[in-house]
Design a protein around this motif. Structure first.
Motif, PDB file in Angstrom:
ATOM      1  N   LEU A 369       0.975  -1.187   0.116  1.00 32.17           N
ATOM      2  CA  LEU A 369      -0.121   0.069  -0.062  1.00 32.17           C
ATOM      3  C   LEU A 369       0.991   1.184  -0.025  1.00 32.17           C
ATOM      4  CD1 LEU A 369      -2.356  -1.178   2.843  1.00 32.17           C
ATOM      5  CD2 LEU A 369      -2.617  -1.518   0.200  1.00 32.17           C
ATOM      6  N   ALA A 370       0.786   2.176  -0.769  1.00 31.82           N
ATOM      7  CA  ALA A 370       1.611   3.425  -1.040  1.00 31.82           C
ATOM      8  C   ALA A 370       0.571   4.272  -0.921  1.00 31.82           C
ATOM      9  CB  ALA A 370       2.054   3.535  -2.418  1.00 31.82           C
ATOM     10  N   VAL A 371       1.050   5.455  -0.171  1.00 29.48           N
ATOM     11  CA  VAL A 371       0.279   6.801   0.225  1.00 29.48           C
ATOM     12  C   VAL A 371       1.205   7.948  -0.172  1.00 29.48           C
ATOM     13  CG1 VAL A 371      -1.090   8.089   1.673  1.00 29.48           C
ATOM     14  CG2 VAL A 371      -1.119   5.483   1.804  1.00 29.48           C
ATOM     15  N   ASN A 372       0.881   8.811  -0.830  1.00 32.91           N
ATOM     16  CA  ASN A 372       1.745  10.195  -1.184  1.00 32.91           C
ATOM     17  C   ASN A 372       0.654  11.414  -1.162  1.00 32.91           C
ATOM     18  OD1 ASN A 372       0.655   9.646  -3.811  1.00 32.91           O
ATOM     19  ND2 ASN A 372       2.743   9.524  -4.381  1.00 32.91           N
ATOM     20  N   GLN A 373       1.108  12.224  -1.897  1.00 29.29           N
ATOM     21  CA  GLN A 373       0.262  13.737  -1.964  1.00 29.29           C
ATOM     22  C   GLN A 373      -0.837  13.258  -3.186  1.00 29.29           C
ATOM     23  OE1 GLN A 373       2.692  16.679  -3.828  1.00 29.29           O
ATOM     24  NE2 GLN A 373       0.856  18.177  -3.709  1.00 29.29           N
ATOM     25  N   PHE A 402     -12.813   6.645   4.351  1.00 27.58           N
ATOM     26  CA  PHE A 402     -12.270   5.540   4.831  1.00 27.58           C
ATOM     27  C   PHE A 402     -12.768   5.591   6.625  1.00 27.58           C
ATOM     28  CE2 PHE A 402      -9.391   8.802   5.897  1.00 27.58           C
ATOM     29  CZ  PHE A 402      -8.771   8.328   7.186  1.00 27.58           C
ATOM     30  N   SER A 403     -12.536   4.417   7.250  1.00 32.82           N
ATOM     31  CA  SER A 403     -12.494   4.164   8.499  1.00 32.82           C
ATOM     32  C   SER A 403     -11.838   2.968   8.926  1.00 32.82           C
ATOM     33  CB  SER A 403     -13.869   4.020   9.087  1.00 32.82           C
ATOM     34  OG  SER A 403     -14.554   2.876   8.709  1.00 32.82           O
ATOM     35  N   PHE A 404     -11.271   2.807  10.043  1.00 32.58           N
ATOM     36  CA  PHE A 404     -10.390   1.762  10.452  1.00 32.58           C
ATOM     37  C   PHE A 404     -11.072   1.270  11.635  1.00 32.58           C
ATOM     38  CE2 PHE A 404      -8.237   4.920  12.679  1.00 32.58           C
ATOM     39  CZ  PHE A 404      -7.339   4.268  13.656  1.00 32.58           C
ATOM     40  N   ARG A 405     -11.019  -0.204  11.839  1.00 27.45           N
ATOM     41  CA  ARG A 405     -11.087  -0.715  13.096  1.00 27.45           C
ATOM     42  C   ARG A 405      -9.789  -1.296  13.719  1.00 27.45           C
ATOM     43  NH1 ARG A 405     -15.051  -4.951  10.967  1.00 27.45           N
ATOM     44  NH2 ARG A 405     -13.436  -4.774   9.093  1.00 27.45           N
ATOM     45  N   GLU A 406      -9.733  -1.220  14.972  1.00 27.44           N
ATOM     46  CA  GLU A 406      -8.285  -1.697  15.507  1.00 27.44           C
ATOM     47  C   GLU A 406      -8.550  -2.490  16.830  1.00 27.44           C
ATOM     48  OE1 GLU A 406      -4.131   0.666  16.986  1.00 27.44           O
ATOM     49  OE2 GLU A 406      -5.891   1.742  16.761  1.00 27.44           O
ATOM     50  N   VAL A 457      -3.730   7.536   9.474  1.00 30.09           N
ATOM     51  CA  VAL A 457      -2.871   8.954   9.534  1.00 30.09           C
ATOM     52  C   VAL A 457      -2.516   9.723   8.462  1.00 30.09           C
ATOM     53  CG1 VAL A 457      -1.224  10.120  10.813  1.00 30.09           C
ATOM     54  CG2 VAL A 457      -2.426   8.717  12.029  1.00 30.09           C
ATOM     55  N   CYS A 458      -1.890   9.005   7.456  1.00 29.86           N
ATOM     56  CA  CYS A 458      -1.483   9.566   6.354  1.00 29.86           C
ATOM     57  C   CYS A 458      -2.567   9.912   5.284  1.00 29.86           C
ATOM     58  CB  CYS A 458      -0.526   8.418   5.495  1.00 29.86           C
ATOM     59  SG  CYS A 458       1.000   8.092   6.186  1.00 29.86           S
ATOM     60  N   VAL A 459      -3.548   9.241   4.992  1.00 27.87           N
ATOM     61  CA  VAL A 459      -4.741   9.489   4.098  1.00 27.87           C
ATOM     62  C   VAL A 459      -5.510  10.610   4.953  1.00 27.87           C
ATOM     63  CG1 VAL A 459      -6.760   8.602   3.182  1.00 27.87           C
ATOM     64  CG2 VAL A 459      -4.622   6.917   3.355  1.00 27.87           C
ATOM     65  N   GLY A 460      -5.580  10.443   6.238  1.00 34.97           N
ATOM     66  CA  GLY A 460      -6.601  11.717   6.676  1.00 34.97           C
ATOM     67  C   GLY A 460      -5.765  13.257   6.710  1.00 34.97           C
ATOM     68  N   PHE A 462      -3.506  14.003   4.269  1.00 32.51           N
ATOM     69  CA  PHE A 462      -3.417  14.445   2.988  1.00 32.51           C
ATOM     70  C   PHE A 462      -4.874  14.952   2.693  1.00 32.51           C
ATOM     71  CE2 PHE A 462       0.434  11.856   2.408  1.00 32.51           C
ATOM     72  CZ  PHE A 462       1.078  12.987   1.851  1.00 32.51           C
ATOM     73  N   GLN A 463      -5.809  14.263   2.876  1.00 35.16           N
ATOM     74  CA  GLN A 463      -7.198  14.776   2.793  1.00 35.16           C
ATOM     75  C   GLN A 463      -7.528  16.161   3.339  1.00 35.16           C
ATOM     76  OE1 GLN A 463     -10.036  11.754   3.976  1.00 35.16           O
ATOM     77  NE2 GLN A 463      -9.732  10.858   1.845  1.00 35.16           N
ATOM     78  N   ARG A 464      -6.864  16.328   4.566  1.00 33.06           N
ATOM     79  CA  ARG A 464      -7.186  17.670   5.172  1.00 33.06           C
ATOM     80  C   ARG A 464      -6.374  18.649   4.281  1.00 33.06           C
ATOM     81  NH1 ARG A 464      -6.033  16.268   9.727  1.00 33.06           N
ATOM     82  NH2 ARG A 464      -3.911  17.531  10.184  1.00 33.06           N
ATOM     83  N   LEU A 465      -5.048  18.435   4.080  1.00 34.88           N
ATOM     84  CA  LEU A 465      -4.668  19.431   3.289  1.00 34.88           C
ATOM     85  C   LEU A 465      -5.202  19.890   2.052  1.00 34.88           C
ATOM     86  CD1 LEU A 465      -0.723  17.523   3.746  1.00 34.88           C
ATOM     87  CD2 LEU A 465      -1.474  20.061   4.583  1.00 34.88           C
TER      88      LEU A 465
END
Length: 555
Positions: A369-373, A402-406, A457-460, A462-465
């Motif tokens: 899985l890759a996450v960037n700008q 998205f959402s995640f279950r931990e 954290v990364c996806v959230g 970047f979405q806020r940015l």
């Protein structure tokens, strides 16, 4: 992470393998080390930092910060807010048989961190503040010792922790303490990775490109020393197959490296130098471009590949070696995976595509899985015969919610349960065989990964940015601003990440109409087929390789 392939300590690093499928093949050799030794009251040599690095006797060790784990199992849990150690970090008694000056000198806790850069060099970082140093100080020392531009260096560089097999990559925030991360690294490996022996993994410290650096800001960097570091990082990522490059791009990038080291192609080159060039070809290209020695016995594929490389090398229109470095960076910056952080996970696949379905009921496939700008990408596991990363799914941050279950901390450490990232993405359905028309609907994709909290954290962020940049553009349009293209993104890295819930209205794509309802007939007759990505037309989403569910179905 940049690959230190076929390198040794004086400019090169050794190679190693692991059972865990690595995202790259970086081979550094030294973890964090400490210096200075003193003696205890009995005259025995001990390290001054033995209290911090858990080198005391077992009966003197403090209890773990969180309860519920046995002290002798090698795990030490840590909460989000790490508590201070109960014992002092330096000896307070005067050693017997030593001078008073030596005693005063030993009162000051001094530590050394070997920091690796992407140009195969390292810097010995000795913080003035001892074990209370911050990651920001480490970046500042690298900027000072390498004579980089201070403002540009702080924007581009960040401190990264990773293990030798890249099962876990963590970028530190400026206020993080590197020694605390090193102390609890075994816990992080148990919590966020699936390696077989997490206690044997040692962290390696890097100062490299920050994941939050926008590509348009990087293109404005004018410091040639900083460009040199970015170039070597891009080169290592190409050799590690972290970019989704075509064969033509891989050949051109390799020829640019050959030009940078050997100059312009010449027909009058000596046979000895041509043989040296043939022998060093594999150092400029990914390993999958050349066949293995066993396959080369029965075919002349290697000679054909070398002739293809020489033809591309002869057609280069580059005059200076600095131009080759700049052109190399420009090609890499155009790739969709440039500057992405890599994670590991598994996804559900249809019954017909899973080989394990013949022996068990679990139909899963390991993915990267890759996450960037630019967006969120699902990649296939790296293969030895491939020359670049293979993108299976590509979505922009505007397309997904998205959402995640931990699970609980104890279950995650003991591998009893795995975190799950739930993505709502747009997919294309072909309703019937007779009707070639397709409809776009929203579907739910489950991604099982112990690193799901890090991905969220990364996806959230970047979405806020993107939302902040969009609001700023709208304000400029309302206020009558003429130029709305060059909008600087606000730095929100240190701000807490808000949890984004699964909402149907969050997936909006310009020019695409979603069906308002999903009937049972559509679920039965609808067929998923490969389709071009809405945000990245050059990429084909392999929707038929994944098991999607309706967002309205119970999880």
């Amino acid at each position: 992470m940049a690959a230190f392939a076929n390198r040794v300590q004086n400019g090169e690093a050794s190679s190693s393998t692991s059972r865990h499928p690595p995202a790259l093949h970086r081979k550094p050799v030294f973890p964090i080390t400490e210096i200075d030794e003193c003696v205890d009251e009995h005259g025995n040599l001990v390290h001054e930092c033995s209290v911090l690095l858990e080198k005391r006797r077992k009966d003197d060790r403090p209890a773990p910060p969180l309860s519920g784990l046995d002290e002798g199992d090698g795990t030490e849990a840590v909460s989000s807010t790490i508590a201070e150690p109960e014992l002092p970090l330096f000896p307070v008694k005067r050693p017997r048989g030593k001078s008073f000056d030596k005693f005063i000198e030993n009162l000051f806790v001094r530590a050394q961190i070997k920091v690796y850069l992407m140009d195969y060099t390292s810097i010995d970082f000795i913080p003035v503040t001892g074990y209370e140093c911050l990651a920001r100080e480490m970046v500042d020392i690298v900027i000072k010792k390498r004579s980089l531009d201070f403002d540009q260096g702080r924007k581009c560089l960040a401190v990264w922790f990773a293990n030798l097999t890249d099962a876990l990559e963590v970028q530190l925030k400026p206020h993080h303490n590197p020694f605390w991360i090193q102390k609890y690294w075994k816990y992080y490996m148990q919590r966020y990775s699936t390696v077989l022996k997490p206690n044997d993994q040692t962290p390696v410290v890097y100062v490299r490109r920050s994941i939050w650096l926008p590509v348009d800001v990087e293109r404005q960097v004018t410091d040639h020393r900083l460009q040199h570091l970015l170039f070597h990082e891009a080169k290592s990522n190409v050799l590690s197959k972290r970019y989704a490059l075509s064969r033509e791009s891989v050949l051109k990038l390799g020829c640019l490296l050959i030009f940078r080291d050997n100059g312009r192609y010449s027909n009058t080159i000596s046979p000895q130098k041509m043989q040296q060039l043939h022998d060093s070809m594999e150092g400029y290209f990914p390993s999958g471009l050349f066949p293995t020695q066993f396959a080369n016995i029965f075919s002349s594929k290697r000679e054909d590949t070398i002739n293809e490389i020489l033809s591309a090398y002869e057609m280069l229109e580059i005059r200076h070696r600095d131009d080759a470095r700049q052109r190399y960076l420009e090609i890499c910056q155009q790739d969709v995976l440039y500057g992405a952080a890599m994670f590991h996970g598994t996804v559900d696949v249809p019954m017909s595509l899973s080989i394990t379905s013949l022996f068990s009921d679990q139909n899963e496939m390991s993915v990267l899985l890759a996450v960037n700008q630019r967006g969120f990408f699902v990649l296939s596991s790296l293969k030895a015969a491939s020359i670049s990363a293979e993108v299976l799914l590509a979505f922009s941050h505007k397309e997904i919610s998205f959402s995640f279950r931990e699970p609980s901390e104890e279950k995650a450490i003991q591998n009893q349960d795995t975190a799950c990232l739930d993505l709502v993405v747009p997919v294309s359905f072909h309703n019937t065989v007779d009707s070639p028309t397709s409809s776009c609907q929203k579907r739910l994709l489950h991604i099982y990964s112990k690193q799901a909290p890090l991905i969220a954290v990364c996806v959230g962020t970047f979405q806020r940015l993107e939302r902040a940049a969009e609001m700023q553009r709208r304000e400029q349009v309302i206020n009558g601003a003429e130029n709305t293209e060059n909008v600087s993104r606000r730095s929100v890295v240190d701000q807490p990440v808000e949890e984004i819930t699964l909402v149907e209205e969050s997936v909006t794509i310009p020019g695409v109409t979603f069906s308002s309802t999903t009937t049972s007939s559509t679920r039965k007759s609808g067929k998923l087929t490969p389709a071009r990505s809405f945000a990245f037309p050059q990429i084909t989403n392999r929707l038929d390789m994944f098991q999607f569910k309706s967002p309205h179905e119970p999880l």
